[in-house]
Design a protein around this motif. Structure first.
Motif, PDB file in Angstrom:
ATOM      1  N   ASP A  92      44.560  41.760  43.760  1.00 11.67           N
ATOM      2  CA  ASP A  92      43.899  42.568  42.729  1.00 11.67           C
ATOM      3  C   ASP A  92      42.385  42.555  42.902  1.00 11.67           C
ATOM      4  N   ARG A  93      41.850  41.383  43.254  1.00  9.68           N
ATOM      5  CA  ARG A  93      40.398  41.257  43.434  1.00  9.68           C
ATOM      6  C   ARG A  93      39.936  42.085  44.625  1.00  9.68           C
ATOM      7  N   GLU A  96      39.721  45.652  43.635  1.00  7.47           N
ATOM      8  CA  GLU A  96      38.510  45.908  42.859  1.00  7.47           C
ATOM      9  C   GLU A  96      37.312  46.097  43.773  1.00  7.47           C
ATOM     10  N   GLN A 100      34.993  49.494  44.396  1.00  7.96           N
ATOM     11  CA  GLN A 100      33.535  49.517  44.250  1.00  7.96           C
ATOM     12  C   GLN A 100      32.873  50.122  45.479  1.00  7.96           C
TER      13      GLN A 100
END
Length: 240
Positions: A92-93, A96, A100
């Motif tokens: 999940d990180r 993200e 970005q």
């Protein structure tokens, strides 16, 4: 002219991984070194950085830097070795970070980019207005119901909501909003009387033929406020 997309490479450090999996940083670095020695992952770049420790003091440490697709692969292997249950959190990180990187950067000094940003905001405002217009009649209908002083029997509630009476009764019994007394009549649990969902209406006094005593029977009624609460419960359970 297209929006300016900066050339960036997503990156995660061993210190961030330690925070994600809730492990000591030195344990994470030790695992990385072991996997490198076993040639399971490639040796990541490393650098010295500073951070605030648990007592708020600045501390220097060496961190490994995982970058790009290779870094993403290797970091997932590290976490799977350390704490398999946190692998999803790491994925999940990374998602993200990738989002970005993919996010376009608008230069507000550029008239074209400024116009593009205004048009995007205008479209979002129109979509939001349309959603509000769709929801407003339903909200007004619920407000109208809640403001009335009438009470309803279960059959009337079921008809108003649009479901079968037996399905509504089963739901209220299952959720413990009400129960059946010794005479199999529906009765509300006290907490739902106190919060205004139900009320008990006394029927006319009648004479019991067996013992000659007069008795008052209480019938469960649903308040206007209760009808809105029950409608929300039915929608949540997707019974309609």
């Amino acid at each position: 002219m297209n929006a300016i997309v900066p050339v960036q490479i997503q990156m995660m450090t061993s210190l961030e991984i330690a925070e994600l999996v809730e492990k000591r940083h030195d344990n994470v670095k030790r695992t990385i070194k072991n996997l490198v020695d076993q040639r399971v992952i490639t040796l990541p770049q490393f650098e010295e950085t500073s951070f605030l420790n648990s007592i708020g003091r600045k501390q220097n440490t060496i961190v490994y830097k995982f970058t790009g697709e290779q870094g993403k692969r290797d970091s997932i292997i590290v976490v799977a070795q350390l704490c398999p249950e946190f692998t999803a959190r790491l994925v999940d990180r990374w998602q993200e970070l990738e989002a970005q990187v993919a996010q376009p950067v608008f230069d507000i000094s550029n008239p074209y980019h400024l116009l593009q940003a205004i048009e995007t905001q205008a479209k979002q405002n129109i979509e939001l207005t349309q959603k509000v217009e769709k929801l407003e009649p339903k909200a007004q209908a619920l407000d109208t119901i809640a403001e009335t002083v009438h009470t309803y029997c279960i059959r009337e509630c079921a008809k108003t909501i649009g479901i079968k009476e037996k399905d509504l009764i089963n739901l209220l019994l299952q959720k413990k909003w009400c129960y059946r007394d010794a005479e199999k009549k529906l009765q509300p649990h006290a907490q739902y009387v106190l919060n205004g969902v139900f009320t008990n209406k006394a029927s006319p006094v009648i004479k019991n033929q067996n013992d000659g005593q007069e008795r008052v029977f209480l019938h469960m009624r649903v308040t206007a406020f209760g009808l809105t609460r029950i409608t929300g419960l039915v929608n949540k359970e997707k019974l309609k």
